[in-house]
Design an enzyme around this catalytic site. Structure first.
Site, short mmCIF file in Angstrom:
data_model
loop_
_atom_site.label_atom_id
_atom_site.label_comp_id
_atom_site.label_asym_id
_atom_site.label_seq_id
_atom_site.Cartn_x
_atom_site.Cartn_y
_atom_site.Cartn_z
N LYS A 1 -7.31 -10.72 9.56
CA LYS A 1 -7.88 -11.85 10.33
C LYS A 1 -9.40 -11.90 10.21
CE LYS A 1 -3.94 -11.80 13.49
NZ LYS A 1 -3.38 -12.43 14.67
N ASP B 1 3.90 -16.35 20.19
CA ASP B 1 4.01 -16.35 18.73
C ASP B 1 4.78 -17.55 18.20
OD1 ASP B 1 2.52 -14.10 18.21
OD2 ASP B 1 4.21 -12.74 18.56
N ASN C 1 4.53 -15.43 28.03
CA ASN C 1 4.55 -13.97 28.06
C ASN C 1 3.94 -13.49 29.37
OD1 ASN C 1 1.60 -13.74 27.64
ND2 ASN C 1 2.12 -14.72 25.69
N LYS D 1 -4.73 -5.81 11.13
CA LYS D 1 -5.13 -7.10 11.75
C LYS D 1 -6.62 -7.37 11.51
CE LYS D 1 -1.52 -7.40 15.10
NZ LYS D 1 -1.01 -7.02 16.38
N1 CTP Z 1 -3.69 -14.45 18.17
C1 CTP Z 1 -4.10 -15.74 17.98
N2 CTP Z 1 -3.19 -16.72 17.69
C2 CTP Z 1 -1.88 -16.44 17.59
C3 CTP Z 1 -1.43 -15.10 17.80
C4 CTP Z 1 -2.36 -14.12 18.10
O1 CTP Z 1 -5.29 -16.01 18.07
N3 CTP Z 1 -1.02 -17.40 17.31
C5 CTP Z 1 -4.70 -13.42 18.43
C6 CTP Z 1 -4.61 -12.77 19.80
O2 CTP Z 1 -5.41 -13.46 20.75
C7 CTP Z 1 -5.17 -11.38 19.52
C8 CTP Z 1 -4.80 -11.12 18.06
O3 CTP Z 1 -4.51 -12.41 17.49
O4 CTP Z 1 -6.57 -11.36 19.61
C9 CTP Z 1 -3.63 -10.24 17.81
O5 CTP Z 1 -2.53 -10.66 18.56
P1 CTP Z 1 -1.14 -9.90 18.47
O6 CTP Z 1 -0.16 -10.65 19.30
O7 CTP Z 1 -1.34 -8.44 18.73
O8 CTP Z 1 -0.81 -10.00 16.95
P2 CTP Z 1 -0.14 -11.11 16.12
O9 CTP Z 1 -1.15 -11.61 15.15
O10 CTP Z 1 0.52 -12.14 16.98
O11 CTP Z 1 0.94 -10.26 15.33
P3 CTP Z 1 2.23 -9.50 15.90
O12 CTP Z 1 2.64 -10.19 17.19
O13 CTP Z 1 3.19 -9.65 14.82
O14 CTP Z 1 1.78 -8.06 16.12
#
Ligand code: CTP
Length: 398
Positions: free
Chosen positions: A341, A278, A209, A337
């Site tokens: 989490k 992701d 990304n 979240k």
């Molecule tokens: N994060 C993580 N591990 C993953 C995905 C995300 O630790 N596999 C953490 C990121 O570092 C951030 C938080 O989760 O602190 C939220 O990340 P975000 O990308 O906004 O959310 P996601 O949980 O991936 O959900 P979505 O993409 O569906 O919004």
């Protein structure tokens, strides 16, 4: 962060003295009140007028200046300085300070100083390795003088080895580390993730990304300036790591997960600023990428959620902060979240807002905790980092 700080720069007789002009110029640009003191030998390498032009102040050279004002200045300056930096420091000044000799303006002022004194040795490698010089350096360390290790490289005498004055930005990092902040994070270990992850599809291609790592790196810098022991787990980025953080470089989400899991239990504060991809290929078997009629299909699975894992394994008293990047319903999605989490705070940013997001040096962040929502205005990522650390410190003290 160094605005209005009083910095005294001592310049001694070393060929690297020319770099002090850049140091002084950069400190002036940071908003510091800079005073320069030169030894008589330093004047053989660089003219005091250079420093006088850069600082707009008289450059002090020897103790016995006939002008009365300067002799008064040398005592009062020692008292009002926030930090002293001797760069370059010759073997001679190191020997004098280590042995309590104060026979010129610089050595006299250092002896009278109440503030931290940073010493950046720069000399020929054989001089630097001389056992007497090394003993003097060890003695200075024992007396709480901060010694900045010289860099390795080609020296002015054509030798290659240790003895180079480090780059000016490294010297300024040391000053910031010393005086930019009150040390409210002293004694705390802060674990930070930053940057993107790369999920390999094959030896050539990967999923990633646009994360630049700037936000996580700014938090790492601010936390170490505030006295924390910082472990920075970083994906591939093109910015320099903060010099006072332990940096663990990773590529994939799996590697990031492992590095976090290893450092989690003894961390007091955990901040996950990484943009973890992701999805990752779900196997490394030959049929991972299927090609037919020029089209390609890949079978993907979700990466491990590192933040969720941290929340599930939260230690007593540990504070966890996640980030969230949203295109809509910023607060609502971030709150979900926070709960899902098991975090103490989410730093949410809207991708759509100008000045916010991946590549910029600024950000627009909303800090969301169980009981509070704090919208921060557009600011530098460094200032945003300090705001995040302020809020986390409040949570830590509850
Ligand atoms: N994060 C993580 N591990 C993953 C995905 C995300 O630790 N596999 C953490 C990121 O570092 C951030 C938080 O989760 O602190 C939220 O990340 P975000 O990308 O906004 O959310 P996601 O949980 O991936 O959900 P979505 O993409 O569906 O919004």
């Amino acid at each position: 962060m160094l605005k209005n700080k009083v910095v005294v720069v001592g310049v001694t007789g070393s060929i690297a003295a020319y770099k002090s002009a850049q140091l002084v110029s950069d400190l002036v640009k940071e908003g510091c009140e800079v005073h320069v003191i030169m030894t008589e030998n330093a004047v053989n390498f660089i003219n005091p007028i250079t420093f006088e032009t850069l600082t707009g102040r008289k450059c002090l050279v020897d103790t016995f200046d006939r002008n009365f004002e300067y002799s008064v200045t040398h005592v009062s300056l020692s008292q009002k300085a926030d930090v002293f930096m001797i760069a370059p420091a010759s073997a001679n000044i190191i020997g004098k300070i280590a042995n309590g000799i104060a026979d010129d303006m610089l050595s006299t002022m250092v002896m009278a100083a109440k503030c931290p004194v940073l010493i950046a040795p720069a000399m020929n490698k054989y001089m630097f390795m001389n056992t007497i010089v090394q003993e003097n350096i060890e003695k200075l360390k024992r007396h709480d003088y901060r010694i900045i290790s010289p860099a390795v490289g080609r020296l002015a005498c054509n030798d290659t080895g240790v003895g180079k004055l480090p780059d000016v930005d490294v010297l300024i990092e040391h000053i910031k580390h010393e005086i930019a902040h009150e040390k409210d994070y002293k004694g705390l270990k802060v674990l930070i993730t930053a940057g993107p992850t790369q999920e390999s599809l094959d030896p050539v291609r990967y999923i990633t990304n646009h994360s630049s790592g700037k936000m996580g790196y700014a938090i790492a810098q601010a936390a170490s300036e505030r006295g924390a022991e910082v472990v920075l787990v970083s994906g591939e980025v093109s910015i320099k790591p903060p010099i006072f953080a332990e940096c663990i470089n990773v590529k994939s989400a799996e590697e990031m997960f492992n590095a976090v899991a290893e450092n989690l239990s003894d961390s007091d504060v955990v901040i996950m600023a990484a943009a973890v991809a992701d999805y990752t290929p779900d196997s490394y078997s030959d049929n991972k990428i299927k090609k037919s009629d020029g089209d390609m299909s890949i079978s993907l699975k979700r990466t491990k959620d590192i933040l969720k894992y941290a929340g599930e394994h939260k230690a007593d008293g540990q504070i966890i902060c996640g980030f969230s990047m949203e295109t809509e319903n910023l607060v609502e999605n971030s709150r979900q979240k926070l709960e899902k989490k098991n975090c103490d705070m989410i730093a949410a940013n809207s991708i759509k807002q100008s000045g916010a997001g991946f590549k910029t040096d600024t950000n627009v962040i909303t800090l969301i905790t169980e009981d509070d929502i704090k919208e921060l205005p557009l600011m530098s990522k460094y200032d945003a980092a300090n705001n995040i650390l302020d809020e986390l410190m409040k949570l830590k003290k509850i």
